[in-house]
Enzyme design. Structure first.
Site, PDB file in Angstrom:
ATOM      1  N   LEU A  45       0.877  -1.166   0.000  1.00  0.00           N
ATOM      2  CA  LEU A  45       0.000   0.000   0.000  1.00  0.00           C
ATOM      3  C   LEU A  45       0.915   1.216   0.000  1.00  0.00           C
ATOM      4  O   LEU A  45       1.795   1.357   0.849  1.00  0.00           O
ATOM      5  CB  LEU A  45      -0.903   0.005   1.234  1.00  0.00           C
ATOM      6  CG  LEU A  45      -1.670   1.302   1.494  1.00  0.00           C
ATOM      7  CD1 LEU A  45      -2.625   1.604   0.351  1.00  0.00           C
ATOM      8  CD2 LEU A  45      -2.440   1.211   2.802  1.00  0.00           C
ATOM      9  N   GLU A  46       0.711   2.100  -1.003  1.00  0.00           N
ATOM     10  CA  GLU A  46       1.499   3.322  -1.084  1.00  0.00           C
ATOM     11  C   GLU A  46       0.628   4.450  -0.574  1.00  0.00           C
ATOM     12  O   GLU A  46      -0.431   4.723  -1.148  1.00  0.00           O
ATOM     13  CB  GLU A  46       1.917   3.566  -2.543  1.00  0.00           C
ATOM     14  CG  GLU A  46       2.798   4.780  -2.752  1.00  0.00           C
ATOM     15  CD  GLU A  46       3.154   4.998  -4.229  1.00  0.00           C
ATOM     16  OE1 GLU A  46       2.339   4.622  -5.104  1.00  0.00           O
ATOM     17  OE2 GLU A  46       4.245   5.541  -4.507  1.00  0.00           O
ATOM     18  N   ILE A  47       1.051   5.073   0.505  1.00  0.00           N
ATOM     19  CA  ILE A  47       0.266   6.173   1.066  1.00  0.00           C
ATOM     20  C   ILE A  47       0.923   7.480   0.663  1.00  0.00           C
ATOM     21  O   ILE A  47       2.145   7.644   0.765  1.00  0.00           O
ATOM     22  CB  ILE A  47       0.148   6.029   2.593  1.00  0.00           C
ATOM     23  CG1 ILE A  47      -0.796   4.866   2.911  1.00  0.00           C
ATOM     24  CG2 ILE A  47      -0.344   7.318   3.230  1.00  0.00           C
ATOM     25  CD1 ILE A  47      -0.980   4.588   4.367  1.00  0.00           C
TER      26      ILE A  47
END
EC number: 4.2.1.17
Lengths: 728, 475
Positions: A474-476
């Protein structure tokens, strides 16, 4: 005499069960004859059964390190020497973990392969002694039992040597790895985990007694030969050298095919086993430990250990605990991504609203979630009842009812800025003040989305990867205005969903998409130069990418790829040049959108495994053909043109501050984009391959193609001072 | 207690303040206990509530509970229920037309008589103008029948209700497989020969494998015996303790049977067979014999065996309950009041059989009573291990605080007041019928042994439980 038994405790959620229970550890054992205090191991005697408890201090798990090993041998020697003791039970005092394997830090701290070989030899001697123990030993295993831990529990666990697998307790029993199962207990007069371990110990002690009194006997086949041959005929066949050679060949072929020769370990294991069978156990063990020592020093080993540490780091919330724990989620858009996010959320007990604009779209999304869960039922990872109860966390709807309770809204609507603006405004009218608005976009800058927000500090990007339930990353994405608490909250939700998380700064393409785009541009160029999609795929997979480059375009979706390369092309200009977007445009106009439309570079048919090349592409490719430059078109050059552009852009992201650390860059590239794990990620690659060599290659390609290959400043800095490393 | 006393006395010579304290405490405690029966005052004189009708049991009966596969094996469930109902008619002489409603509990349903209450009532000679319905709530189905009746009476909807329960484990519905059923149903609808033939061509031999009624919990797929074994292990109940408790149940049941205390049993002339007059599952054995048995569910190291579990049973029970004033007007002398009751439910996996632990403190609190007020405990014995685990749970502050949200434990029931005439382990446990047996045992024990309040409690599949206070009717 084979006198070791294993008793496994069935446990599905090992990770969540790891908890320290000091009360239990400090317990007094009447009749215990512990001679002196040890840090990792203590033991007591119950009747004539020695109970050996493994409990590494200050750690969630027990790992096989030097101290544990030497204490363990001490204790075992005492047990073997003692007249009172007739059998022994090995058990961990940590709920949910027996022995998690070798201590990775111990291996990492070794400077030479001889050191590692030495450690491995000692380990082998321990296991050998255990296997030849004159007194029966029962291993009582609850939870994780990996690698060396399994060898302690089951000295002859050869059939698990090749693939790293998770085996559920009931499967392990069927495979003959364990002899008895103990079901976990519910709460009684003390916490369930604690009592379960006690009970496991009680049962194990009874078994140990039974074994030493010869009241219980074991009928079990063990060993490699028995595993491979289920009939006597087969074991006869194995005694013929020619047949053996054929079998080795077959196994090697299979392993080579699976690893593409990129991972040296499996082949070395086969070598060691071969030596063992051909030249006797002693030679086999010796060869095993030497090869282990060699392996520990390889680049691949360093890269994989680095990934392991990086993953551990990216499973932590460095932004602290959010003020309000998000319990109610709402997801906008029930497409592939939206439904995927919903699935990983309900799975972890988050109450989730899935909202779509149409009943048909919503129904499709709900079905996707149900199917995802139901597949787990088919694999016996869930019961149908658990599936139903998890599914009840999901509410499907077409309106904004209930959004007033939402703690976080994740939008996964179509990638169109004006649409995203519209839903942001609609949502902000109905959500409570504390609610976070997260956008799942792969390329649209978050600050542009947040531009219409009344409360930009609550807006954040959460870039999931498809398929959401399989991809770990997951890239935040945070903007300058995103508050720390909003970030903490997004990371907390992501961790709950089981994701490995990198947090990056806002910018066109963020980190992952931005690294992928130049590589994709090069893919187009290579195809235009007349390389067949199949050939390109095999070049990339043999370099270590899990999915071929042409297939990847089909998987991502040609329309999405077109969108991204147009957007990023505008933002970055020449550096993203190379291939022609026209190729993608023509494909979209012909309806070749990739897997989702059934046609892309390949043709996709339900139930057909070997996909065929889409011959309609020939015309398009022919019309856009460019002549290849022979000086940089060898197979190796093609591979490195792709990889160096990727790496260069990744380093650029660190240089520009999009990335906070090289670790996150490596984790993002490997877990999100399939960057070859054996290389450890772009930054590890530069460290191990050598910055100078990367720059040299880039310069060569730059000379042939131009600015898209110009190495970035940070990379040049590293090349100029060889001491500079991304990982010190 | 005596051993504790002697122990403290022995230690007296080297007296310290500490020892003295120890010494004083058990003494004062025991004096209180010993004095208890004489001077005991109940927390409450009666549980009658203002503005709520008192509900009474006039009387209740059951046909003998038999091991399944014995004398009742050729009958249908409604036959047993009918026998219990006609026994009730004979025992109470209640005019048929005053009965307002009939409710029966049952668990494994015979599909032909899914409303078994109605079929049995018609056959037992009740008025065809008396409506009847059937309820199901696993092992507390009869309890649900009774409390439904209490509700009807207390709310003024009815004055006279017959409640009961029935179970026939000798015959259970075994179905065709789903595939077979589907094909048969489609065949029914098929119009042409061609359609029929094409359907038949899909037939496979595995369609014929039958579907047995599940003995396992639907939600967890775990059999109840397996869960009971895990429960016993969780509370560290030993095999010996379980066998001892089972032996106690059988011995007490035998004694009660021999002394004629089981007055709720009515004889049943089984068509084509002898007249059955008493329960046939009471078999006191020896601990040595019981120790020989192998575990029945968790093999080979479990502790639950056939000897310390309740057995599959056929049987039926029925009870006449009325509004107090109606009973008096009809000239009856009721046996007991039915007072406060609760239903509870908890985790069906790890706490499947802990219903009594949860229900007991709740119902006592509701009634304003304490454990000391109870003179007769009648708990359903599913397994020895289950009863003993419940005792331990009720006696644990830790459990009360961590799982029940209570400050302190409720305490375990004193064994001398507990299931004195046997229990489900020895008398048998026809799932749907046990509830009425428990209430009648409590009522009859209060009359026989003296005492005012009885507590009935039971666990049930699904992780549910029930408890009810029975108050003796003043003599």
């Amino acid at each position: 005499m084979v006198a070791s038994r294993a008793i496994g405790s069935l446990s599905r959620a090992t990770a969540s069960r790891m908890r320290r229970c000091p009360g239990y550890i400090c317990r007094n054992f009447s009749g215990s004859s512990a001679l002196r205090t040890r840090t990792h191991i203590n033991y007591g005697v119950k009747g004539d059964v020695a109970v050996v408890r493994i409990n590494s201090p200050n750690s969630k798990v027990n790992t096989l390190n030097k101290e544990l090993q030497s204490e363990f041998m001490e204790v075992m020697n005492e047990i073997w020497a003692s007249d009172q003791v007739r059998s022994a039970v090995l058990i961990s005092s940590k709920p949910g973990c027996f022995i998690a394997g070798a201590d990775i830090n111990m291996l990492a701290s070794c400077k030479t392969s001889e050191e590692v070989t030495q450690i491995s030899r000692e380990g082998q001697r321990t296991f050998e002694k255990l296997e030849k123990s004159p007194k029966p030993i029962v291993a009582a295993i609850s939870g994780a039992c990996l690698g060396g831990g399994l060898e302690v529990g089951v000295p002859a666990a050869f059939d698990m040597m090749l693939t790293g697998r998770n085996i559920r307790a009931d499967r392990a029993k069927k495979m003959g790895l364990v002899d008895q199962l103990v079901d976990p207990l519910g709460p009684g007069l003390k916490p369930a985990e604690e009592r379960t371990i006690e009970y496991l110990e009680e049962v194990a002690v009874t078994f140990a007694k039974g074994l030493s009194d010869k009241k219980i006997s074991i009928k079990r086949d063990r060993g490699l030969v028995d595993t491979f041959s289920f009939t006597e005929l087969m074991s006869y066949a194995m005694s013929i050298p020619f047949v053996r050679q054929q079998i080795y060949k077959k196994v090697e072929e299979k392993v080579r095919k699976q690893t593409k020769g990129l991972y040296p370990a499996p082949l070395k294991i086969i070598d060691a086993v071969k030596t063992g069978i051909e030249q006797g156990n002693e030679a086999g063990y010796l060869s095993e430990s030497q090869k282990f020592g060699e392996l520990a020093m390889t680049r691949e080993s360093k890269a994989l250990m680095g990934l392991y540490h990086g993953q551990v780091l990216c499973k932590k919330n460095k932004f602290g605990t959010p003020q309000k724990e998000a319990k109610h989620l709402a997801i906008l858009g029930a497409g592939l991504m939206g439904a995927g996010i919903a699935q990983v959320s309900v799975d972890k007990g988050l109450r989730t609203i899935l909202k779509d604009a149409t009943l048909a779209g919503l129904g499709r999304g709900q079905q996707q979630v149900f199917k995802g869960l139901n597949d787990k039922v088919k694999k016996k990872a869930l019961t149908s009842f658990e599936r139903d109860s998890i599914f009840s966390n999901l509410t499907g709807q077409l309106d904004y009812q209930g959004f007033e309770k939402a703690d976080m809204v994740i939008e996964a609507v179509f990638e169109d800025l004006s649409l995203k603006h519209r839903v942001l405004k609609e949502v902000e009218a109905v959500i409570p003040d504390h609610c976070v608005f997260a956008s799942n976009t792969s390329a649209l800058p978050i600050n542009e989305i947040a531009a219409v927000s009344k409360r930009p500090e609550k807006v954040i990007g959460m870039h999931y990867f498809s398929p959401v339930d399989k991809m770990q990353l997951l890239e935040i994405i945070t903007t300058d205005k995103t508050s720390k608490d909003t970030t903490a909250s997004a990371v907390a939700v992501g961790l709950k969903q089981g994701k490995v998380i990198i947090v990056v700064k806002d910018g066109p393409g963020f980190y992952t998409t931005r690294c992928l785009a130049p590589m994709m541009s090069e893919v187009l160029r290579i195809l235009q130069e007349g390389v067949e999609p199949k050939k390109l795929d095999s070049l990339t997979t043999s370099f270590g990418f899990p999915v071929g480059a042409a297939t990847l375009v089909d998987e991502v979706g040609v329309d999405v790829a077109k969108h991204v390369s147009e957007d990023l092309g505008k933002a970055f200009g020449e550096r993203f040049g190379g291939g022609s977007v026209e190729l993608l445009k023509q494909m979209v106009s012909r309806g070749f959108l990739g897997r989702k439309s059934g046609k892309g570079f390949y043709i996709y048919q339900e139930g057909v495994k070997n996909k065929n090349v889409n011959s309609d592409m020939d015309g398009i490719l022919a019309s856009l053909k460019v002549p290849p430059k022979s000086e940089v078109s060898s197979d190796e050059d093609i591979q490195y043109r792709l990889v160096t552009r990727f790496v260069n852009e990744a380093v650029m992201c660190l240089q520009e501050g999009i990335l906070a650390t090289p670790t996150e860059g490596d984790i993002g590239a490997v877990f999100g984009l399939g960057f070859p794990p054996c290389l450890g990620g772009p930054f590890r690659f530069v460290d191990l391959y050598g910055a100078q060599k990367v720059v040299d290659r880039l310069r060569r390609y730059e000379a042939a193609y131009g600015k898209q290959f110009t190495p970035c400043q940070l990379l040049i800095d590293h090349a100029n001072s060889p001491n500079k490393k991304f990982y010190q | 207690m005596t051993s504790m006393l002697t122990y403290t006395f022995k230690n007296l010579p080297n007296t310290s303040k500490w020892a003295l304290q120890f010494f004083v405490r058990p003494l004062s405690c025991s004096s209180q206990l010993r004095a208890a029966p004489a001077t005991q005052t109940k927390s409450k004189k009666t549980l009658a509530k203002p503005n709520i009708r008192n509900v009474v049991v006039v009387d209740g009966v059951r046909i003998p509970f038999l091991l399944s596969g014995t004398s009742y094996k050729d009958l249908m469930p409604h036959d047993l229920a009918r026998a219990a109902l006609s026994g009730l008619l004979t025992r109470t002489n209640v005019p048929k037309d005053v009965v307002d409603y009939i409710i029966f509990g049952t668990v494994i349903q015979e599909v032909k008589t899914s409303n078994v209450a109605r079929e049995a009532a018609l056959g037992a000679g009740f008025s065809d103008k008396t409506p009847a319905h059937t309820v199901t709530m696993a092992c507390i189905s009869a309890n649900q029948a009774m409390t439904t009746g209490i509700g009807l009476i207390a709310s003024g909807q009815c004055d006279v209700v017959v409640a009961g329960g029935v179970e026939l484990m000798s015959d259970v519905p075994i179905r065709h497989s789903r595939k077979m059923r589907k094909m048969m149903l489609e065949l029914n609808k098929a119009k042409t020969l061609g359609q029929r033939l094409s359907l038949i061509s899909k037939f496979r031999l595995n369609f014929l494998s039958p579907e047995l009624p599940a003995v396992a919990e639907f939600s967890t797929s775990e059999t109840m015996g397996h869960s009971a074994d895990r429960l016993a292990a969780a509370f560290a109940v030993s095999r010996l303790d379980q066998d001892e408790y089972a032996l106690r149940s059988h011995s007490l049941a035998k004694k009660a049977q021999d002394e004629g205390l089981l007055s709720d049993v009515v004889p049943f002339k089984v068509p084509g067979r002898e007249t059955v007059t008493k329960d046939n599952g009471i078999r006191p054995s020896s601990l040595e014999q019981m120790a020989k048995l192998k575990p029945a569910f968790i093999k080979p190291y479990g502790t639950v065996t056939a000897a310390n579990s309740s057995f599959l049973t056929d049987g039926a029970s029925a009870m006449l309950i009325m509004a107090e004033e109606k009973a008096l007007a009809l000239g009856y002398k009721p046996k007991a009041y039915l007072r406060d009751f609760v239903y509870v439910s908890q985790d069906p996996k790890d706490q499947l059989l802990l219903g009594p632990t949860y229900a007991t403190p709740k119902v006592l609190e509701k009634a304003g009573l304490t454990m000391n007020d109870i003179d007769a405990f009648e708990f359903h014995e599913a397994f020895s291990g289950q009863i003993l685990a419940n005792f331990k749970a009720m006696d644990s502050d830790w459990f009360a605080q961590n799982y029940m949200g209570r400050k302190t434990k409720v305490g375990s029931p004193p064994l001398e007041k507990f299931n004195n005439w046997g229990g489900s382990l020895s008398l048998g446990h026809p799932f749907g019928a046990t509830g009425c047996r428990l209430v009648m045992a409590a009522a009859n024990r209060l009359r026989k042994e003296g005492g005012q309040y009885g507590l009935v409690a039971a666990c049930a599949a699904g992780g549910q439980g029930h408890a009810m206070i029975v108050e003796a009717y003043p003599k």
